[in-house]
Design a protein around this motif. Structure first.
Motif, PDB file in Angstrom:
ATOM      1  N   LYS A  54     -17.363 -48.467 -20.152  1.00  0.00           N
ATOM      2  CA  LYS A  54     -17.513 -48.028 -18.765  1.00  0.00           C
ATOM      3  C   LYS A  54     -18.655 -48.801 -18.093  1.00  0.00           C
ATOM      4  O   LYS A  54     -19.641 -49.145 -18.757  1.00  0.00           O
ATOM      5  CB  LYS A  54     -17.838 -46.531 -18.767  1.00  0.00           C
ATOM      6  CG  LYS A  54     -17.571 -45.814 -17.493  1.00  0.00           C
ATOM      7  CD  LYS A  54     -17.858 -44.341 -17.654  1.00  0.00           C
ATOM      8  CE  LYS A  54     -19.346 -44.116 -17.786  1.00  0.00           C
ATOM      9  NZ  LYS A  54     -19.753 -42.773 -17.434  1.00  0.00           N
ATOM     10  N   THR A  55     -18.551 -49.021 -16.782  1.00  0.00           N
ATOM     11  CA  THR A  55     -19.625 -49.704 -16.051  1.00  0.00           C
ATOM     12  C   THR A  55     -20.895 -48.877 -16.135  1.00  0.00           C
ATOM     13  O   THR A  55     -20.884 -47.675 -15.926  1.00  0.00           O
ATOM     14  CB  THR A  55     -19.243 -49.832 -14.564  1.00  0.00           C
ATOM     15  OG1 THR A  55     -17.866 -50.156 -14.488  1.00  0.00           O
ATOM     16  CG2 THR A  55     -20.056 -50.893 -13.890  1.00  0.00           C
ATOM     17  N   ARG A  56     -21.982 -49.542 -16.465  1.00  0.00           N
ATOM     18  CA  ARG A  56     -23.249 -48.825 -16.497  1.00  0.00           C
ATOM     19  C   ARG A  56     -24.340 -49.710 -15.917  1.00  0.00           C
ATOM     20  O   ARG A  56     -24.191 -50.924 -15.822  1.00  0.00           O
ATOM     21  CB  ARG A  56     -23.593 -48.402 -17.914  1.00  0.00           C
ATOM     22  CG  ARG A  56     -23.563 -49.517 -18.890  1.00  0.00           C
ATOM     23  CD  ARG A  56     -23.872 -49.064 -20.278  1.00  0.00           C
ATOM     24  NE  ARG A  56     -23.966 -50.247 -21.131  1.00  0.00           N
ATOM     25  CZ  ARG A  56     -23.973 -50.215 -22.441  1.00  0.00           C
ATOM     26  NH1 ARG A  56     -23.901 -49.075 -23.069  1.00  0.00           N
ATOM     27  NH2 ARG A  56     -24.059 -51.316 -23.137  1.00  0.00           N
ATOM     28  N   ARG A  57     -25.433 -49.077 -15.582  1.00  0.00           N
ATOM     29  CA  ARG A  57     -26.529 -49.812 -14.940  1.00  0.00           C
ATOM     30  C   ARG A  57     -27.244 -50.665 -15.960  1.00  0.00           C
ATOM     31  O   ARG A  57     -27.670 -50.176 -16.994  1.00  0.00           O
ATOM     32  CB  ARG A  57     -27.523 -48.825 -14.344  1.00  0.00           C
ATOM     33  CG  ARG A  57     -27.108 -48.292 -13.022  1.00  0.00           C
ATOM     34  CD  ARG A  57     -28.229 -47.487 -12.438  1.00  0.00           C
ATOM     35  NE  ARG A  57     -27.724 -46.662 -11.376  1.00  0.00           N
ATOM     36  CZ  ARG A  57     -28.335 -45.609 -10.872  1.00  0.00           C
ATOM     37  NH1 ARG A  57     -29.487 -45.252 -11.368  1.00  0.00           N
ATOM     38  NH2 ARG A  57     -27.806 -44.926  -9.899  1.00  0.00           N
ATOM     39  N   GLU A  58     -27.375 -51.930 -15.653  1.00  0.00           N
ATOM     40  CA  GLU A  58     -28.141 -52.835 -16.507  1.00  0.00           C
ATOM     41  C   GLU A  58     -28.967 -53.735 -15.615  1.00  0.00           C
ATOM     42  O   GLU A  58     -28.688 -53.831 -14.424  1.00  0.00           O
ATOM     43  CB  GLU A  58     -27.170 -53.660 -17.375  1.00  0.00           C
ATOM     44  CG  GLU A  58     -26.671 -52.882 -18.568  1.00  0.00           C
ATOM     45  CD  GLU A  58     -25.922 -53.719 -19.570  1.00  0.00           C
ATOM     46  OE1 GLU A  58     -25.806 -54.938 -19.370  1.00  0.00           O
ATOM     47  OE2 GLU A  58     -25.446 -53.131 -20.553  1.00  0.00           O
TER      48      GLU A  58
END
Lengths: 318, 121
Positions: A54-58
């Motif tokens: 899943k897209t996550r903050r990086e």
């Protein structure tokens, strides 16, 4: 999905609701680490790549573009599936550890020397945290082994694990935990518990059981599907024979192969149960038979309508 | 000159913290040392404990080659169960207990004296 109302309030501080919902049954014939059990649990967990990655903050970085041919694309897709399988490996399911703190030396002539306990930790580099010698000289002069609470704290002070706090985070207890479960953030809670606590510690087991109970009561199984916690949830429900909810959800979502696996897991864990002995049919009809024997007529009716239908499991999830 | 296992004072003002170090006696107390083998925090923490870290493996090695622990370190090792209890520890413990007993007795007699005594006929 049938609407379930959240009837019970979570008790503050973790009076486990599992204790009042648990039907005492004999322990399962197979352990959770058994190859066949693991195979079934992995299959039922599924593999949704969109959920696992899943897209996550990086931190921001330049996007990377690659020009590849079909062969290389297929290879990278297979590598992705392999990485996903690694991420979906179940954390250990262990019984609660027995209390420590045994007396080593009885020396009451030393009473009054110190007005507090003195904790001695062996910081030898060759020892591992589980076998590290940690002893406490008490105020009354006795020398005893450290309790698990003291052991965890000392290991965290001298050999800190990444992401772990010294004290139990507020989100894993009391009202904060209740609020997070209300907001359906079960996965976050379980991830935090996995980082913070040892798998056989009291808090780990308490948090996991509370989360599983809440999921079962509200029918929110899909929150954990295709995560590494689904296997633990299934095992919890299986050992407590709380299978109606999850079976209903699987049938409603057309996951017939998962339902068959669930019945298969039941037969594997409780081969001597009268129910297992009475199940004669194979495949999709086995599910209907299981529901009929359990007395769940509505589920049996639902299963009979699904016998000819059902979505096949994706090739990746095999 | 001999190799000692002793406490080196670190920390800051009003906040002592000791490193348990192996050093020849001629080196400065807080200066150069051969090896650090532990730490000792003399102040109680929020869980009402004093923490001592001991690298048992290395301490055993240094003791085996003749390093001499100073009395405070000897006491710590005695309390940990690695070495026998120093006789002074029994003495100090007894003295603390006696002092506490005397203090409580004197406070009891003070409280009985302050109460008005009944008049005898």
């Amino acid at each position: 999905m049938a609407n379930r109302s959240w009837l019970l309030k979570l008790a503050v501080g973790g009076l486990s609701r599992a204790s009042c919902r648990y039907k005492s049954t004999q322990p399962p014939a197979k352990s959770v680490t058994d190859e066949q059990v693991q195979k079934l649990l992995t299959r039922m967990t599924g593999l949704d790549l969109d959920k696992v990655f899943k897209t996550r903050r990086e931190p921001l970085s330049q996007p990377l573009y690659k020009l590849v041919d079909e062969h290389q694309l297929k290879k990278s897709q297979m590598e992705t599936v392999q990485r996903a399988r690694e991420l979906l490996k179940m954390p250990p399911v262990l019984p609660q550890r027995k209390e420590k703190g045994e007396l080593i030396q009885d020396d009451t002539k030393l009473a009054g020397l110190e007005d507090t306990n003195v904790v001695f930790t062996d910081i030898s580099q060759t020892e591992s945290n589980s076998s590290r010698r940690i002893v406490v000289r008490e105020k009354n002069g006795n020398l005893r082994g450290a309790t698990w609470d003291e052991r965890d704290r000392m290991c965290q002070i001298y050999f800190p694990a990444l992401g772990r706090q010294l004290t139990l985070p507020a989100m894993l207890q009391g009202n904060d935990l209740a609020r997070l479960l209300k907001e359906q953030r079960h996965k976050e809670v379980l991830e935090r518990a996995n980082i913070q606590c040892e798998p056989d510690s009291k808090d780990y087991i308490r948090v996991h059981h509370m989360v599983y109970d809440d999921i079962d009561q509200r029918g929110l199984y899909d929150l954990l599907r295709s995560t590494r916690h689904f296997g633990g949830l299934l095992w919890y429900l299986m050992t407590r024979q709380l299978l109606k909810g999850i079976l209903e959800e699987m049938l409603e979502k057309n996951l017939m192969e998962d339902a068959i696996d669930l019945v298969g897991l039941f037969k594997l864990c409780y081969p001597d149960h009268e129910l297992s002995k009475n199940l004669t049919k194979a495949g999709k009809k086995c599910v209907q038979e299981f529901c009929e024997h359990q007395g769940w007529t509505d589920l049996a009716a639902l299963a009979s309508t699904k016998i000819d239908g059902g979505e096949p499991r994706s090739a990746q999830a095999q | 000159m001999s190799v000692r296992i002793r406490l080196a004072l670190h920390g800051c003002t009003n906040r002592p913290f000791y490193h348990i170090v192996v050093a020849p006696s001629k080196f400065k107390r807080d200066g150069r040392h051969l090896e650090q083998v532990g730490s000792y925090d003399p102040l109680t923490n929020t869980n009402n404990e004093k923490l001592v870290a001991l690298n048992i493996e290395r301490i055993k090695y240094w003791l085996s080659v003749g390093a001499q622990p100073t009395i405070p370190v000897y006491k710590l090792l005695g309390m940990a169960g690695l070495l026998p209890i120093h006789p002074r520890m029994y003495l100090e413990a007894e003295r603390t207990r006696n002092a506490a007993a005397t203090k409580s007795k004197s406070s009891e007699t003070e409280s009985t004296e302050s109460e008005p005594q009944p008049k005898t006929a």
